[in-house]
Design a protein around this motif. Structure first.
Motif, PDB file in Angstrom:
ATOM      1  N   PRO A 175       0.814  -1.223   0.000  1.00 54.90           N
ATOM      2  CA  PRO A 175       0.000   0.000   0.000  1.00 54.90           C
ATOM      3  C   PRO A 175       0.848   1.274   0.000  1.00 54.90           C
ATOM      4  O   PRO A 175       0.480   2.270  -0.624  1.00 54.90           O
ATOM      5  N   ALA A 176       1.991   1.247   0.674  1.00 58.09           N
ATOM      6  CA  ALA A 176       2.854   2.438   0.711  1.00 58.09           C
ATOM      7  C   ALA A 176       3.371   2.769  -0.687  1.00 58.09           C
ATOM      8  O   ALA A 176       3.479   3.940  -1.049  1.00 58.09           O
ATOM      9  N   GLY A 177       3.667   1.750  -1.469  1.00 53.85           N
ATOM     10  CA  GLY A 177       4.122   1.977  -2.837  1.00 53.85           C
ATOM     11  C   GLY A 177       3.029   2.546  -3.712  1.00 53.85           C
ATOM     12  O   GLY A 177       3.286   3.410  -4.557  1.00 53.85           O
ATOM     13  N   VAL A 178       1.800   2.071  -3.507  1.00 58.02           N
ATOM     14  CA  VAL A 178       0.669   2.628  -4.259  1.00 58.02           C
ATOM     15  C   VAL A 178       0.500   4.102  -3.908  1.00 58.02           C
ATOM     16  O   VAL A 178       0.319   4.941  -4.786  1.00 58.02           O
ATOM     17  N   ALA A 179       0.600   4.411  -2.620  1.00 60.68           N
ATOM     18  CA  ALA A 179       0.495   5.813  -2.198  1.00 60.68           C
ATOM     19  C   ALA A 179       1.578   6.663  -2.858  1.00 60.68           C
ATOM     20  O   ALA A 179       1.326   7.808  -3.255  1.00 60.68           O
ATOM     21  N   ALA A 180       2.764   6.089  -3.013  1.00 61.82           N
ATOM     22  CA  ALA A 180       3.882   6.835  -3.608  1.00 61.82           C
ATOM     23  C   ALA A 180       3.680   7.087  -5.098  1.00 61.82           C
ATOM     24  O   ALA A 180       4.092   8.139  -5.602  1.00 61.82           O
ATOM     25  N   ILE A 181       3.055   6.148  -5.812  1.00 63.21           N
ATOM     26  CA  ILE A 181       2.901   6.332  -7.264  1.00 63.21           C
ATOM     27  C   ILE A 181       1.603   7.035  -7.643  1.00 63.21           C
ATOM     28  O   ILE A 181       1.449   7.449  -8.790  1.00 63.21           O
ATOM     29  N   CYS A 182       0.674   7.186  -6.708  1.00 62.06           N
ATOM     30  CA  CYS A 182      -0.620   7.811  -7.033  1.00 62.06           C
ATOM     31  C   CYS A 182      -0.499   9.214  -7.623  1.00 62.06           C
ATOM     32  O   CYS A 182      -1.189   9.509  -8.602  1.00 62.06           O
ATOM     33  N   PRO A 183       0.346  10.089  -7.098  1.00 66.93           N
ATOM     34  CA  PRO A 183       0.465  11.406  -7.739  1.00 66.93           C
ATOM     35  C   PRO A 183       0.902  11.301  -9.200  1.00 66.93           C
ATOM     36  O   PRO A 183       0.405  12.030 -10.056  1.00 66.93           O
ATOM     37  N   PHE A 184       1.806  10.377  -9.493  1.00 68.68           N
ATOM     38  CA  PHE A 184       2.234  10.159 -10.869  1.00 68.68           C
ATOM     39  C   PHE A 184       1.071   9.656 -11.712  1.00 68.68           C
ATOM     40  O   PHE A 184       0.835  10.144 -12.816  1.00 68.68           O
ATOM     41  N   LEU A 185       0.340   8.667 -11.187  1.00 67.50           N
ATOM     42  CA  LEU A 185      -0.783   8.104 -11.939  1.00 67.50           C
ATOM     43  C   LEU A 185      -1.815   9.167 -12.273  1.00 67.50           C
ATOM     44  O   LEU A 185      -2.320   9.226 -13.391  1.00 67.50           O
ATOM     45  N   LYS A 186      -2.135  10.007 -11.306  1.00 63.57           N
ATOM     46  CA  LYS A 186      -3.153  11.040 -11.507  1.00 63.57           C
ATOM     47  C   LYS A 186      -2.757  12.054 -12.575  1.00 63.57           C
ATOM     48  O   LYS A 186      -3.616  12.697 -13.164  1.00 63.57           O
ATOM     49  N   SER A 187      -1.461  12.165 -12.838  1.00 68.98           N
ATOM     50  CA  SER A 187      -0.993  13.132 -13.838  1.00 68.98           C
ATOM     51  C   SER A 187      -0.870  12.523 -15.230  1.00 68.98           C
ATOM     52  O   SER A 187      -0.534  13.222 -16.178  1.00 68.98           O
ATOM     53  N   ARG A 188      -1.145  11.226 -15.366  1.00 65.66           N
ATOM     54  CA  ARG A 188      -0.935  10.536 -16.639  1.00 65.66           C
ATOM     55  C   ARG A 188      -2.251  10.222 -17.328  1.00 65.66           C
ATOM     56  O   ARG A 188      -2.717   9.088 -17.326  1.00 65.66           O
TER      57      ARG A 188
END
Length: 90
Positions: free
Chosen positions: A12-25
């Protein structure tokens, strides 16, 4: 565009870390998070990101999701835009 993070055990911590990137793509078509142990907590975070983008293919198999986590993913507003959803072993 494809982002494949299969078998990286990000949790879950990794998902939290990549979420800002995902939201921008907005151009992301295929997201592969297979075998990362994201669990229901990660599914909730992923669902929040999926509200911002619309992917065609989502692979979240082998992540230890329960019906609670799956319902979070299915409840995001872009869930019905999916053409392929991989859930094996959840």
């Amino acid at each position: 565009k494809t982002l494949s993070m299969s078998e990286n055990h990000i949790g879950p911590a990794g998902v939290a870390a990549i979420c800002p990137f995902l939201k921008s793509r907005e151009d992301l078509i295929h997201l592969n998070l297979e075998c990362n142990g994201i669990g229901d907590e990660g599914a909730q975070l992923l669902a929040e990101a999926l509200n911002e983008i619309s992917v065609d293919r989502l692979n979240i198999k082998c992540n230890g999701l329960t019906s609670e986590g799956l319902s979070k993913v299915f409840s995001c507003r872009n869930a019905f835009n999916l053409k392929m959803l991989y859930l094996h072993d959840d």
